[in-house]
Design a protein around this motif. Structure first.
Motif, PDB file in Angstrom:
ATOM      1  N   GLN A 149       0.829  -1.207   0.000  1.00  0.00           N
ATOM      2  CA  GLN A 149       0.000   0.000   0.000  1.00  0.00           C
ATOM      3  C   GLN A 149       0.863   1.257   0.000  1.00  0.00           C
ATOM      4  O   GLN A 149       0.586   2.220  -0.726  1.00  0.00           O
ATOM      5  N   ALA A 150       1.912   1.249   0.829  1.00  0.00           N
ATOM      6  CA  ALA A 150       2.800   2.411   0.900  1.00  0.00           C
ATOM      7  C   ALA A 150       3.512   2.637  -0.430  1.00  0.00           C
ATOM      8  O   ALA A 150       3.597   3.767  -0.930  1.00  0.00           O
ATOM      9  N   ASN A 151       4.030   1.570  -1.022  1.00  0.00           N
ATOM     10  CA  ASN A 151       4.727   1.695  -2.306  1.00  0.00           C
ATOM     11  C   ASN A 151       3.791   2.198  -3.397  1.00  0.00           C
ATOM     12  O   ASN A 151       4.185   3.000  -4.251  1.00  0.00           O
ATOM     13  N   ARG A 152       2.556   1.728  -3.367  1.00  0.00           N
ATOM     14  CA  ARG A 152       1.595   2.176  -4.375  1.00  0.00           C
ATOM     15  C   ARG A 152       1.328   3.678  -4.237  1.00  0.00           C
ATOM     16  O   ARG A 152       1.249   4.395  -5.239  1.00  0.00           O
ATOM     17  N   THR A 153       1.202   4.142  -3.009  1.00  0.00           N
ATOM     18  CA  THR A 153       0.987   5.574  -2.785  1.00  0.00           C
ATOM     19  C   THR A 153       2.142   6.397  -3.348  1.00  0.00           C
ATOM     20  O   THR A 153       1.937   7.417  -4.020  1.00  0.00           O
ATOM     21  N   LEU A 154       3.372   5.956  -3.095  1.00  0.00           N
ATOM     22  CA  LEU A 154       4.543   6.692  -3.576  1.00  0.00           C
ATOM     23  C   LEU A 154       4.658   6.624  -5.099  1.00  0.00           C
ATOM     24  O   LEU A 154       5.051   7.605  -5.743  1.00  0.00           O
ATOM     25  N   LEU A 155       4.315   5.495  -5.682  1.00  0.00           N
ATOM     26  CA  LEU A 155       4.354   5.364  -7.140  1.00  0.00           C
ATOM     27  C   LEU A 155       3.286   6.235  -7.798  1.00  0.00           C
ATOM     28  O   LEU A 155       3.540   6.876  -8.828  1.00  0.00           O
ATOM     29  N   GLU A 156       2.105   6.282  -7.221  1.00  0.00           N
ATOM     30  CA  GLU A 156       1.041   7.123  -7.776  1.00  0.00           C
ATOM     31  C   GLU A 156       1.427   8.599  -7.703  1.00  0.00           C
ATOM     32  O   GLU A 156       1.127   9.380  -8.611  1.00  0.00           O
ATOM     33  N   ARG A 157       2.110   8.972  -6.634  1.00  0.00           N
ATOM     34  CA  ARG A 157       2.586  10.350  -6.518  1.00  0.00           C
ATOM     35  C   ARG A 157       3.639  10.641  -7.590  1.00  0.00           C
ATOM     36  O   ARG A 157       3.677  11.739  -8.160  1.00  0.00           O
ATOM     37  N   ALA A 158       4.490   9.645  -7.873  1.00  0.00           N
ATOM     38  CA  ALA A 158       5.507   9.817  -8.912  1.00  0.00           C
ATOM     39  C   ALA A 158       4.856   9.977 -10.285  1.00  0.00           C
ATOM     40  O   ALA A 158       5.359  10.718 -11.138  1.00  0.00           O
ATOM     41  N   VAL A 159       3.742   9.295 -10.502  1.00  0.00           N
ATOM     42  CA  VAL A 159       3.000   9.454 -11.758  1.00  0.00           C
ATOM     43  C   VAL A 159       2.452  10.875 -11.856  1.00  0.00           C
ATOM     44  O   VAL A 159       2.537  11.526 -12.907  1.00  0.00           O
ATOM     45  N   ARG A 161       3.579  13.629 -10.659  1.00  0.00           N
ATOM     46  CA  ARG A 161       4.578  14.663 -10.952  1.00  0.00           C
ATOM     47  C   ARG A 161       5.346  14.379 -12.241  1.00  0.00           C
ATOM     48  O   ARG A 161       6.301  15.079 -12.569  1.00  0.00           O
ATOM     49  N   GLY A 162       4.940  13.337 -12.979  1.00  0.00           N
ATOM     50  CA  GLY A 162       5.530  13.059 -14.277  1.00  0.00           C
ATOM     51  C   GLY A 162       6.815  12.273 -14.239  1.00  0.00           C
ATOM     52  O   GLY A 162       7.469  12.090 -15.271  1.00  0.00           O
ATOM     53  N   GLU A 163       7.169  11.759 -13.088  1.00  0.00           N
ATOM     54  CA  GLU A 163       8.412  10.994 -12.957  1.00  0.00           C
ATOM     55  C   GLU A 163       8.243   9.576 -13.495  1.00  0.00           C
ATOM     56  O   GLU A 163       9.191   8.972 -14.014  1.00  0.00           O
ATOM     57  N   VAL A 164       7.036   9.037 -13.370  1.00  0.00           N
ATOM     58  CA  VAL A 164       6.699   7.702 -13.866  1.00  0.00           C
ATOM     59  C   VAL A 164       5.572   7.845 -14.877  1.00  0.00           C
ATOM     60  O   VAL A 164       4.653   8.657 -14.687  1.00  0.00           O
ATOM     61  N   ALA A 165       5.637   7.076 -15.959  1.00  0.00           N
ATOM     62  CA  ALA A 165       4.629   7.164 -17.019  1.00  0.00           C
ATOM     63  C   ALA A 165       3.246   6.819 -16.485  1.00  0.00           C
ATOM     64  O   ALA A 165       3.090   5.959 -15.613  1.00  0.00           O
ATOM     65  N   SER A 166       2.242   7.488 -17.025  1.00  0.00           N
ATOM     66  CA  SER A 166       0.869   7.293 -16.550  1.00  0.00           C
ATOM     67  C   SER A 166       0.333   5.895 -16.848  1.00  0.00           C
ATOM     68  O   SER A 166      -0.614   5.438 -16.204  1.00  0.00           O
ATOM     69  N   ASP A 167       0.926   5.215 -17.846  1.00  0.00           N
ATOM     70  CA  ASP A 167       0.455   3.869 -18.180  1.00  0.00           C
ATOM     71  C   ASP A 167       1.313   2.776 -17.530  1.00  0.00           C
ATOM     72  O   ASP A 167       1.200   1.599 -17.873  1.00  0.00           O
ATOM     73  N   LEU A 173       4.144  -2.943  -9.924  1.00  0.00           N
ATOM     74  CA  LEU A 173       5.378  -2.333  -9.430  1.00  0.00           C
ATOM     75  C   LEU A 173       5.374  -2.218  -7.902  1.00  0.00           C
ATOM     76  O   LEU A 173       6.411  -2.384  -7.253  1.00  0.00           O
ATOM     77  N   ALA A 174       4.194  -1.956  -7.337  1.00  0.00           N
ATOM     78  CA  ALA A 174       4.097  -1.771  -5.886  1.00  0.00           C
ATOM     79  C   ALA A 174       4.398  -3.044  -5.109  1.00  0.00           C
ATOM     80  O   ALA A 174       4.718  -2.990  -3.915  1.00  0.00           O
ATOM     81  N   THR A 175       4.319  -4.190  -5.775  1.00  0.00           N
ATOM     82  CA  THR A 175       4.552  -5.465  -5.076  1.00  0.00           C
ATOM     83  C   THR A 175       6.003  -5.934  -5.151  1.00  0.00           C
ATOM     84  O   THR A 175       6.377  -6.884  -4.454  1.00  0.00           O
ATOM     85  N   ILE A 176       6.821  -5.291  -5.977  1.00  0.00           N
ATOM     86  CA  ILE A 176       8.168  -5.816  -6.238  1.00  0.00           C
ATOM     87  C   ILE A 176       9.017  -5.883  -4.975  1.00  0.00           C
ATOM     88  O   ILE A 176       9.500  -6.955  -4.580  1.00  0.00           O
ATOM     89  N   ILE A 177       9.233  -4.749  -4.327  1.00  0.00           N
ATOM     90  CA  ILE A 177      10.118  -4.740  -3.160  1.00  0.00           C
ATOM     91  C   ILE A 177       9.511  -5.492  -1.974  1.00  0.00           C
ATOM     92  O   ILE A 177      10.222  -6.259  -1.306  1.00  0.00           O
ATOM     93  N   PRO A 178       8.207  -5.337  -1.671  1.00  0.00           N
ATOM     94  CA  PRO A 178       7.642  -6.159  -0.587  1.00  0.00           C
ATOM     95  C   PRO A 178       7.787  -7.661  -0.836  1.00  0.00           C
ATOM     96  O   PRO A 178       8.079  -8.423   0.091  1.00  0.00           O
ATOM     97  N   SER A 179       7.611  -8.087  -2.084  1.00  0.00           N
ATOM     98  CA  SER A 179       7.735  -9.517  -2.394  1.00  0.00           C
ATOM     99  C   SER A 179       9.178  -9.991  -2.255  1.00  0.00           C
ATOM    100  O   SER A 179       9.446 -11.066  -1.697  1.00  0.00           O
ATOM    101  N   ALA A 209      10.190   0.826 -13.486  1.00  0.00           N
ATOM    102  CA  ALA A 209       9.251   1.949 -13.542  1.00  0.00           C
ATOM    103  C   ALA A 209       9.659   2.988 -14.581  1.00  0.00           C
ATOM    104  O   ALA A 209       8.958   3.989 -14.770  1.00  0.00           O
ATOM    105  N   GLY A 210      10.799   2.761 -15.244  1.00  0.00           N
ATOM    106  CA  GLY A 210      11.263   3.706 -16.252  1.00  0.00           C
ATOM    107  C   GLY A 210      11.917   4.934 -15.672  1.00  0.00           C
ATOM    108  O   GLY A 210      11.977   5.986 -16.318  1.00  0.00           O
TER     109      GLY A 210
END
Length: 216
Positions: A149-159, A161-167, A173-179, A209-210
């Motif tokens: 959940q935390a990673n998803r929040t940070l990734l959505e914030r990155a989207v 601000r244009g740091e991560v592509a919207s698609d 991606l949010a499951t990678i590091i927790p897994s 995440a590009g």
């Protein structure tokens, strides 16, 4: 001959037998009991751990414990879930201006004692899963859910601000590091430390995440 009954008699409500309401569960005891479960797990290991031991350590009656959890397997999953949830405050996410910076700020270094305690808890969980493989999904959720959940929040914030592509596949991606972290602690029996996090960020998550890794 039967006596006629009046409408008034029919309209009178039947006397009901007062029901006994059970005593409400005192949820304030849950934390102490689950904390005791983690302590006992670290002291004795999963196989020797009993719910009676936990009750004694938590200074709770056995009935109190058994009303909450029907088995030590169920108790252990809740205890691990609580321990992992305490590692991250979902209401106070870091905002450093970059995904890498946010992910690093999310990580809180642990003391040697805290690390050892968590490794022993994970070892106990690994023993449980070896005996009860059907609980794998529940265990995975207990370990990874707060961090996902935390990673998803940070990734959505990155989207945003244009740091991560919207698609970008944010949910995946949010499951990678927790897994990867769950594999490290459960299978490899190694701590999830900052060096491991940096390596997983720069070599796995950010490229996926590009995002081009930069020193923060």
């Amino acid at each position: 001959m039967a006596r006629p009954t009046s409408d008034a008699q029919h309209d009178q409500p039947m006397q009901s037998v007062p029901s006994r309401l059970g005593r409400k569960r005192d949820s304030s005891r849950d934390g102490a009991i689950l904390e005791a479960a983690i302590e006992i797990l670290g002291d004795t290991g999963y196989d020797r751990m009993t719910m009676e031991m936990v009750a004694v350590r938590a200074r709770a009656g056995k009935g109190t414990v058994y009303r909450r959890w029907s088995s030590k397997q169920e108790m252990l999953l809740d205890a691990v879930a609580r321990m992992k949830a305490e590692e991250v405050d979902l209401g106070r996410m870091p905002d450093t201006g970059s995904l890498r910076g946010d992910m690093l700020a999310l990580f809180q270094p642990q003391s040697v004692e805290q690390t050892d305690r968590k490794l022993r808890a994970m070892a106990g969980l690994a023993t449980l899963l070896a005996q009860e493989p059907a609980l794998a999904d529940a265990a995975s959720d207990a370990i990874s859910s707060p961090w996902t959940q935390a990673n998803r929040t940070l990734l959505e914030r990155a989207v945003e601000r244009g740091e991560v592509a919207s698609d970008a596949p944010i949910a995946t991606l949010a499951t990678i590091i927790p897994s990867l972290g769950a594999h490290r602690t459960l299978v490899q029996r190694k701590p999830f430390d900052q060096a491991f996090l940096v390596e997983m960020l720069d070599c796995v998550l950010l490229p996926a995440a590009g995002v081009r890794p930069t020193a923060d």
